[in-house]
Scaffold this motif. Structure first.
Motif, mmCIF file in Angstrom:
data_model
loop_
_atom_site.group_PDB
_atom_site.id
_atom_site.type_symbol
_atom_site.label_atom_id
_atom_site.label_comp_id
_atom_site.label_asym_id
_atom_site.label_seq_id
_atom_site.Cartn_x
_atom_site.Cartn_y
_atom_site.Cartn_z
ATOM 1 N N GLN A 264 0.815 -1.217 0.000
ATOM 2 C CA GLN A 264 0.000 0.000 0.000
ATOM 3 C C GLN A 264 0.848 1.266 0.000
ATOM 4 O O GLN A 264 0.533 2.231 -0.690
ATOM 5 C CB GLN A 264 -0.952 -0.014 1.198
ATOM 6 C CG GLN A 264 -2.074 -1.012 1.037
ATOM 7 C CD GLN A 264 -2.886 -1.190 2.299
ATOM 8 O OE1 GLN A 264 -2.379 -1.034 3.411
ATOM 9 N NE2 GLN A 264 -4.159 -1.524 2.134
ATOM 10 N N LYS A 265 1.920 1.269 0.789
ATOM 11 C CA LYS A 265 2.757 2.466 0.876
ATOM 12 C C LYS A 265 3.601 2.630 -0.384
ATOM 13 O O LYS A 265 3.805 3.743 -0.868
ATOM 14 C CB LYS A 265 3.646 2.396 2.124
ATOM 15 C CG LYS A 265 2.850 2.632 3.407
ATOM 16 C CD LYS A 265 3.759 2.691 4.626
ATOM 17 C CE LYS A 265 2.990 2.508 5.912
ATOM 18 N NZ LYS A 265 1.797 3.388 6.054
ATOM 19 N N ARG B 281 2.836 1.658 -3.437
ATOM 20 C CA ARG B 281 1.974 2.102 -4.537
ATOM 21 C C ARG B 281 1.446 3.516 -4.308
ATOM 22 O O ARG B 281 1.261 4.275 -5.264
ATOM 23 C CB ARG B 281 0.837 1.090 -4.739
ATOM 24 C CG ARG B 281 1.369 -0.225 -5.319
ATOM 25 C CD ARG B 281 0.434 -1.399 -5.135
ATOM 26 N NE ARG B 281 -0.789 -1.342 -5.937
ATOM 27 C CZ ARG B 281 -0.878 -1.687 -7.213
ATOM 28 N NH1 ARG B 281 0.200 -2.086 -7.847
ATOM 29 N NH2 ARG B 281 -2.022 -1.630 -7.848
ATOM 30 N N ALA B 282 1.245 3.883 -3.048
ATOM 31 C CA ALA B 282 0.815 5.247 -2.724
ATOM 32 C C ALA B 282 1.906 6.253 -3.058
ATOM 33 O O ALA B 282 1.639 7.328 -3.589
ATOM 34 C CB ALA B 282 0.437 5.345 -1.256
ATOM 35 N N PHE C 183 3.058 5.789 -7.410
ATOM 36 C CA PHE C 183 2.154 6.146 -8.509
ATOM 37 C C PHE C 183 1.673 7.587 -8.397
ATOM 38 O O PHE C 183 1.392 8.067 -7.300
ATOM 39 C CB PHE C 183 0.921 5.241 -8.509
ATOM 40 C CG PHE C 183 1.163 3.809 -8.889
ATOM 41 C CD1 PHE C 183 2.048 3.475 -9.908
ATOM 42 C CD2 PHE C 183 0.487 2.777 -8.257
ATOM 43 C CE1 PHE C 183 2.264 2.153 -10.277
ATOM 44 C CE2 PHE C 183 0.688 1.448 -8.615
ATOM 45 C CZ PHE C 183 1.583 1.134 -9.621
ATOM 46 N N PRO D 134 -1.275 10.643 -9.497
ATOM 47 C CA PRO D 134 -2.737 10.655 -9.370
ATOM 48 C C PRO D 134 -3.492 9.998 -10.530
ATOM 49 O O PRO D 134 -4.462 9.281 -10.299
ATOM 50 C CB PRO D 134 -3.092 12.139 -9.266
ATOM 51 C CG PRO D 134 -1.835 12.902 -9.454
ATOM 52 C CD PRO D 134 -0.681 11.964 -9.356
ATOM 53 N N LYS E 176 -3.273 6.200 -10.239
ATOM 54 C CA LYS E 176 -4.117 5.712 -9.144
ATOM 55 C C LYS E 176 -5.592 5.736 -9.543
ATOM 56 O O LYS E 176 -6.333 4.780 -9.330
ATOM 57 C CB LYS E 176 -3.927 6.588 -7.892
ATOM 58 C CG LYS E 176 -2.586 6.394 -7.219
ATOM 59 C CD LYS E 176 -2.455 7.328 -6.022
ATOM 60 C CE LYS E 176 -1.052 7.286 -5.466
ATOM 61 N NZ LYS E 176 -0.802 8.352 -4.486
ATOM 62 N N ARG E 177 -6.014 6.854 -10.130
ATOM 63 C CA ARG E 177 -7.406 7.002 -10.544
ATOM 64 C C ARG E 177 -7.795 5.859 -11.486
ATOM 65 O O ARG E 177 -8.852 5.250 -11.357
ATOM 66 C CB ARG E 177 -7.547 8.348 -11.249
ATOM 67 C CG ARG E 177 -8.944 8.874 -11.368
ATOM 68 C CD ARG E 177 -8.944 10.202 -12.121
ATOM 69 N NE ARG E 177 -8.328 11.292 -11.391
ATOM 70 C CZ ARG E 177 -7.305 12.026 -11.818
ATOM 71 N NH1 ARG E 177 -6.757 11.803 -13.002
ATOM 72 N NH2 ARG E 177 -6.810 12.998 -11.091
ATOM 73 N N ILE F 81 -6.313 2.892 -11.919
ATOM 74 C CA ILE F 81 -6.290 1.575 -11.270
ATOM 75 C C ILE F 81 -7.589 1.380 -10.478
ATOM 76 O O ILE F 81 -8.210 0.321 -10.530
ATOM 77 C CB ILE F 81 -5.063 1.422 -10.350
ATOM 78 C CG1 ILE F 81 -3.779 1.348 -11.190
ATOM 79 C CG2 ILE F 81 -5.185 0.177 -9.465
ATOM 80 C CD1 ILE F 81 -2.492 1.359 -10.377
ATOM 81 N N ARG G 139 -4.691 -2.168 -3.294
ATOM 82 C CA ARG G 139 -3.457 -2.003 -2.498
ATOM 83 C C ARG G 139 -2.816 -0.632 -2.683
ATOM 84 O O ARG G 139 -1.626 -0.518 -2.939
ATOM 85 C CB ARG G 139 -2.434 -3.089 -2.874
ATOM 86 C CG ARG G 139 -2.953 -4.505 -2.845
ATOM 87 C CD ARG G 139 -3.069 -5.016 -1.423
ATOM 88 N NE ARG G 139 -3.324 -6.437 -1.345
ATOM 89 C CZ ARG G 139 -4.525 -6.971 -1.058
ATOM 90 N NH1 ARG G 139 -5.572 -6.205 -0.852
ATOM 91 N NH2 ARG G 139 -4.665 -8.281 -0.988
ATOM 92 N N ILE G 140 -3.647 0.398 -2.577
ATOM 93 C CA ILE G 140 -3.119 1.761 -2.651
ATOM 94 C C ILE G 140 -3.626 2.538 -1.436
ATOM 95 O O ILE G 140 -4.839 2.610 -1.216
ATOM 96 C CB ILE G 140 -3.577 2.489 -3.942
ATOM 97 C CG1 ILE G 140 -3.111 1.741 -5.192
ATOM 98 C CG2 ILE G 140 -3.032 3.930 -3.974
ATOM 99 C CD1 ILE G 140 -3.638 2.320 -6.493
ATOM 100 N N GLU G 141 -2.707 3.093 -0.677
ATOM 101 C CA GLU G 141 -3.097 3.942 0.440
ATOM 102 C C GLU G 141 -3.455 5.315 -0.115
ATOM 103 O O GLU G 141 -2.691 5.874 -0.893
ATOM 104 C CB GLU G 141 -1.895 4.054 1.392
ATOM 105 C CG GLU G 141 -2.204 4.441 2.799
ATOM 106 C CD GLU G 141 -0.929 4.350 3.650
ATOM 107 O OE1 GLU G 141 -0.779 3.357 4.387
ATOM 108 O OE2 GLU G 141 -0.084 5.257 3.548
ATOM 109 N N PHE H 26 -10.831 11.864 -5.952
ATOM 110 C CA PHE H 26 -11.145 10.656 -6.727
ATOM 111 C C PHE H 26 -12.641 10.355 -6.682
ATOM 112 O O PHE H 26 -13.225 9.950 -7.686
ATOM 113 C CB PHE H 26 -10.341 9.451 -6.222
ATOM 114 C CG PHE H 26 -8.874 9.510 -6.555
ATOM 115 C CD1 PHE H 26 -8.390 10.415 -7.490
ATOM 116 C CD2 PHE H 26 -7.963 8.658 -5.940
ATOM 117 C CE1 PHE H 26 -7.034 10.480 -7.806
ATOM 118 C CE2 PHE H 26 -6.613 8.711 -6.250
ATOM 119 C CZ PHE H 26 -6.140 9.609 -7.178
ATOM 120 N N MET I 162 -14.160 10.192 -10.244
ATOM 121 C CA MET I 162 -14.556 8.857 -10.692
ATOM 122 C C MET I 162 -16.057 8.786 -10.939
ATOM 123 O O MET I 162 -16.500 8.077 -11.847
ATOM 124 C CB MET I 162 -14.106 7.800 -9.679
ATOM 125 C CG MET I 162 -12.605 7.545 -9.758
ATOM 126 S SD MET I 162 -11.974 6.565 -8.384
ATOM 127 C CE MET I 162 -12.877 5.045 -8.599
#
Lengths: 471, 97
Positions: free
Chosen positions: A335-336, A338-339, A342, A344, A347-348, A350, B14-16, B25, B29
């Protein structure tokens, strides 16, 4: 004009040498790229290869290799062994490729010299290069404007005059739209014509690599070098997958008139209709066609591509390569990482992809989009019984200003004319059709020719006649 | 699309997310999903044979080793965030009770 063809002639006639050209290219980057930022990495050691190529020409070994000593720039989502391959993402900021993409090994074998890696939207997601984790590329024709994207660095490198050609990738218009914004030729091959081995996967059923050049003949030359069956990519097509196209004197073009409405800039429309007149003058036939599904392709595209992105980008997890952020347990490392890694837009996308693939929504979104895709292919097949090419503008507007398109959905609508091509897997060529004036700067706009599956050579033939011959 | 849904998706992916990202978002979205939902009106419920990406099927190749042993092992190992000898170090997956 700075073309591969003219460089080749000069090399063979000993009017200049690969070393001289590569040194000039590197000097130009040093002088001008601070402002433009087309390059993420510059390969100073290209000089060594240029020396070798110069010696090869001196000793008469130049004629067999079609790209011997030709400097090229490569989009940074294509792996070159031993070079940094970032995809313009923080998550791969320090990643060194461990092998050559097939596109790269074929270009090397043809004698090409890579002088640098070009900037792009992060993982090729975007239409302006503003999504790069390493800063925007400016349009060399007007530095207040974007070069387009996602292959904006590749377009910028050619438009700056550093290289005669660059390699980009096209998932929904990422070669064609920057070509249009920068006044270049851009080519998206038939799906499967070029191996995807060694390309960072974005939308695996959509991605293709292709050239950005100053003339159609150069695009054809590069395409012929990089195309062909590859055992490392089972989707590559063979010479008998599709029937051989007929090269003709006069062609029939279909214009989807109903498609030329929403969001299309008035001046782009004028240039487009002027191009239609040019085609008629050259003896071709232009007819109206109706492609109701093709016109609605954008919605299907932004379901399919997000789904494939969310699956493909699952590999960036901080485990085996790339950025890895410390965490208390495995899931927090994911999580950290990828946070932090990546941007914005990635992330949007995904998250959207995860949504359309999730249980309960899969049939309503992804299932429907795949259905539409099948129907679009059928619709195209029928149309290509009547016409040889479909004609559209490449992008609905000329290059827009940096920071002007803040709404992601508005940015997606830039791709209205280009995404149906990827969804259906057909080839498309773009080249400049005219100029429009914005803030007293003359900006190029491109026209798009779409052909049937496997008719790549037909696009080059018509492109050389309509564009190259008028240069 | 609600904030709770976005939080759930972020967990699956799996994204914080930061609070600002969550706010943005959720809004963006929703707009995108409304747009792509037009797909539902484009097709009825009739089943259309599975669409295909390309036109090649069942492409096989012999299952043979194509690389020299160890030809890229060093490079691949050197890309790993943490190694022990020739092993990749990862966090414990199974937790003891």
């Amino acid at each position: 004009m700075f073309t591969i063809k003219s460089l080749r002639e000069q090399f063979l006639a000993k009017k200049t040498t690969p070393l001289q050209v590569v040194e000039e290219a590197l000097a130009k980057i040093k002088k001008e790229d601070g402002e433009i930022h087309a390059f993420l990495d510059v390969y100073e050691d290209a000089k060594e290869l240029a020396k070798q190529a110069t010696a090869d020409y001196d000793e008469g070994r130049g004629s067999d290799l079609p790209l011997l000593g030709i400097p090229l720039a490569i989009k940074n989502n294509i792996l070159i062994k031993g070079r940094r391959a970032t995809g313009a993402s923080k998550i791969l900021e320090n990643y060194i490729a461990t092998y050559d993409a097939t596109v790269i090994s074929r270009l090397k074998k043809a004698g090409a010299i890579f002088i640098g890696a070009t900037n792009m939207d992060e993982f090729a997601m975007g239409g302006s290069t503003e999504n790069s984790a390493f800063g925007v590329t400016k349009n060399p024709l007007d530095t207040k404007r974007v070069p387009g994207g996602s292959s904006g660095g590749s377009a910028g490198a050619v438009a700056m005059g550093v290289v005669p050609a660059a390699i980009g990738t096209d998932t929904g218009g990422s070669i064609r739209q920057p070509a249009s914004f920068c006044g270049l030729v851009g080519f998206k091959p038939t799906y499967g014509a070029v191996s995807r081995y060694g390309l960072m996967a974005m939308g695996s059923s959509l991605d293709q690599a292709g050239p950005l050049t100053n003339c159609v003949a150069d695009a054809e030359l590069i395409h012929n070098v990089i195309a062909g069956v590859d055992t490392m990519d089972a989707t590559t097509i063979t010479s008998d997958t599709y029937p051989e196209p007929k090269i003709k004197e006069a062609y029939t073009f279909g214009v989807p008139k109903n498609f030329l409405t929403e969001g299309l800039d008035e001046d782009v429309k004028k240039a487009f209709f002027a191009h239609i007149e040019l085609l008629k003058t050259l003896g071709h036939t232009v007819v109206d066609v109706d492609l109701p599904l093709f016109e609605k392709g954008l919605a299907a595209y932004y379901i399919v591509v997000q789904a494939e992105i969310s699956s493909n980008l699952a590999r960036y997890d901080g485990m085996r390569y790339g950025l890895s952020m410390p965490g208390t347990d495995l899931i927090s490392v994911y999580q950290k990482t990828r946070a932090t890694g990546f941007g914005p837009e990635v992330k949007r996308r995904i998250l959207l992809g995860t949504y359309v693939l999730s249980s309960g929504y899969y049939d309503a979104y992804y299932g429907k989009a795949q259905q539409v895709r099948g129907m679009m292919r059928k619709e195209l097949k029928e149309i290509f019984k009547i016409v040889d090419f479909i004609l559209t503008p490449t992008a609905p507007t000329p290059a827009f200003k940096i920071g002007e398109q803040e709404d992601p959905l508005a940015m997606y609508k830039q791709d209205i004319f280009t995404v149906p091509v990827n969804l259906t897997g057909v080839p498309a060529l773009t080249f400049p059709m005219g100029k429009v004036i914005r803030d007293s700067v003359s900006l190029p706009v491109g026209v798009q020719y779409i052909a049937s599956h496997g008719c790549d050579s037909q696009l080059f033939a018509i492109g050389k006649k309509v564009y190259d011959d008028q240069l | 699309m609600t904030k709770e849904e976005v939080i759930h998706l972020a967990k699956l992916a799996r994204i914080e997310l930061s609070n600002t990202e969550l706010e943005n978002f959720t809004k963006e979205m929703s707009a995108i999903l409304t747009y792509v939902s037009s797909i539902k009106e484009m097709v009825g419920d009739e089943v259309i044979s599975a669409p295909t990406v390309g036109d090649r099927f069942n492409v096989f190749r012999p299952d043979v080793v194509t690389n020299e042993p160890d030809s890229t092992t060093k490079e691949i190992l050197s890309e790993m965030p943490q190694t022990e000898g020739r092993y990749l170090v990862v966090k414990k997956i199974l937790q003891s009770e």
